[in-house]
Design a protein around this motif. Sequence first.
Motif, short mmCIF file in Angstrom:
data_model
loop_
_atom_site.label_atom_id
_atom_site.label_comp_id
_atom_site.label_asym_id
_atom_site.label_seq_id
_atom_site.Cartn_x
_atom_site.Cartn_y
_atom_site.Cartn_z
N ILE A 45 0.73 -1.30 0.03
CA ILE A 45 0.17 0.00 -0.05
C ILE A 45 0.75 1.33 0.03
N LEU A 46 2.00 1.14 0.05
CA LEU A 46 2.99 2.31 0.15
C LEU A 46 3.01 2.91 -1.40
N GLU A 47 3.01 4.25 -1.35
CA GLU A 47 3.01 5.21 -2.70
C GLU A 47 1.54 4.95 -3.45
N ARG A 48 0.63 4.37 -2.72
CA ARG A 48 -0.66 3.99 -3.29
C ARG A 48 -1.52 5.66 -2.88
N PRO A 49 -2.62 5.74 -3.57
CA PRO A 49 -3.47 6.96 -3.13
C PRO A 49 -4.25 6.38 -2.14
N TYR A 50 -4.69 7.61 -1.34
CA TYR A 50 -5.47 7.17 -0.17
C TYR A 50 -6.94 7.33 -0.76
N TYR A 51 -7.85 6.62 0.15
CA TYR A 51 -9.47 6.37 -0.05
C TYR A 51 -9.64 5.19 -1.08
N LEU A 52 -8.62 4.82 -1.34
CA LEU A 52 -8.84 3.34 -2.11
C LEU A 52 -9.45 2.26 -1.32
N THR A 53 -10.12 1.48 -2.08
CA THR A 53 -10.71 0.35 -1.10
C THR A 53 -9.87 -1.02 -1.73
N PHE A 54 -9.24 -1.70 -1.05
CA PHE A 54 -8.39 -3.01 -1.20
C PHE A 54 -9.29 -4.25 -0.76
N GLU A 55 -8.99 -5.19 -1.56
CA GLU A 55 -9.34 -6.57 -1.38
C GLU A 55 -8.26 -7.56 -1.05
N VAL A 56 -8.34 -8.05 0.01
CA VAL A 56 -7.16 -8.99 0.56
C VAL A 56 -7.65 -10.57 -0.20
N GLN A 57 -6.72 -10.77 -1.48
CA GLN A 57 -6.94 -11.90 -1.96
C GLN A 57 -6.28 -13.15 -1.18
N ASP A 58 -6.56 -14.50 -1.74
CA ASP A 58 -5.81 -15.47 -1.32
C ASP A 58 -4.53 -15.89 -1.59
N LYS A 59 -3.92 -16.75 -0.83
CA LYS A 59 -2.60 -16.85 -1.19
C LYS A 59 -2.29 -17.82 -2.29
#
Length: 619
Positions: A45-59
């Motif tokens: 998430i470094l150097e990514r814009p704020y207010y984005l929604t992320f989804e934790v994917q499966d390994k």
Amino acid sequence: MHHSVIKPNSWVALKLPSGVTRVIQVTPNTSISLGKYGTFPANLILERPYYLTFEVQDKLPEEGFSRLRVVPPSELYADVFAEEDAECANPAAGPGSKNDAVIATAAGEEFSLVDAESGNVIARSTQEVIDENARQKLTQAEIEELKRDGTNAGKDVIAKLLLSHAALDQKTSFSLSKYKLLKTKKYIRRFQVLPIDVPTFSNWQLEERDASKILDIRAEMMGLVGCWGNVHYGGADVFLEDPKATTEQGEEALAPLQEDLLAGRWLVVDDTGGLLVAAMAERMGVLYKEDDETEEVAEEEETTEKAEEEAEQKQESDTTSQKNTEMVDGQQQESTSETTTLARHPKRPRDNKPRDSDFAVPFSQTNTITVLHGASQPNLSFLNYWNFDVTAPQHPPHPLLNHLLTLSWLQLLKPELDTSYSTPPLTADPETLSTWKPSRRGNFHRKRRRYARVRHIVDSTRAGNFSGLVCASTMDPISILKHALPLLAGGAPVAIYSPSLEPLATLADCFSVARRTAWNSGHVAEIQGKTAEELEKWEGSEQFPLNPTLLLGTSIQTSRARRWQVLPGRTHPLMTERGGADGYIFTGWRAKPAEGKIAAKGKFKRRKVEESVSTPASA
């Protein structure tokens, strides 16, 4: 600019689907754990814009960590878009017309939930709404197995839960949306990254941490305090010239205080751990770093200087060892190898800019915040969430370094009793300094710089002419105003927050019209023969704790923003709102009482009043 992208070692707020907010520091090369929602590397998430929604994917099978996927808005608001498309396709039906009818039972009737395969009655009720456990065919053990074996970030679990619901078609559109939202919050593995601003931090501290540490002050109350305190940008920075004091000079070489340059300054009494100071600094534009590259360059220069000093010390030790005639051959080879290593890394040329003297004042004369505290160090620990530590001796560049001044009540009222103010600065000639060790020389210069800072802070504060006073403290507000009111300029606003009403009501009574009238009547024996300056510093009596003429337009007010559920026929405030203290604000404006009698002059025309005499009517 701040709030653009996520920087290393910055503090962020992660908004989880359950509504819980987690405040963490994004440290590079570490992992961030979100509990049941999963774990992922912080570097993603470094150097990514704020207010984005992320989804934790499966390994993935060949990877030992979970990757992140940015959820597009079309997927986040798919239900809203589908509902709008349905309304556009069939405008006559109206919004939410499907399954909105409520079935009412007559006397003696009841509803039964029957399994379609076996024909057995699962549940009976006199209402249409039957227990969700009876409607859901999946057991808790089966749901847990789906969670372990499920993929697609929990979306498969939600889909199977909806498909296995026995009475999904009996739900209204509102009930169906509510049920789906509930399951989504529970099983979906998503989060949103928010910047740490003052409203976000205050809501997190109120709802999920200890609200007593910030005196139960809410975001809307902080907004009112800032508005009534007229906190705003106080102008461009103005610094005093370096006096170029040598190490042999003492306090006579200090930079003289120039009161005409002091402007745009606010006096603060903060017992909220620094949250009030952060809210004011945000309004004044000194809370966030404008350019992070400046910090990186400064850190590189600082690291380079330290490396150069270490290299110089090693080189001096090598030179000394080479002059020693009793060295063994092994020691000679070792020194030769170290000298070769130093030669491979030539020193970086330093800037020709001379360093400031010890008595140079680092604080701006405008756009500053002066914090009064009652301990040896102010409690401003919450400023760490904005990468500022007030206790750090060598702090990296930050806007608050030049705009935040702190002093104790002892330094304000009786500075001669404070050793850091009254003790003369150390002096030494250059020849003596050259014989000292580097650590002793560093302590010598550090104490001289601290002395210059303390003298400037205390003298500039006692000079007064502040643009406003803002308080959020557990102290008695009468005792605060007794010493703070004389420091304010004419017309300066006063805003005092308190969780309870009683202290502010007592304070407002000190400036009532009755007390002001009695004060101006000339019948108060204690004030006879005193000058206006002495009356401004009135120590108070039982009848007049404060000079009632120093504040005008005093009032007490409160405000609370409440969230409402707005639905046809179901509009009401949310019943899950947090309780606690509402909070109150005392406001007023500093007045400069006029000296002597006030007489109106001019030509006035006296009007004659004609009296009408009524005669009784004749019979």
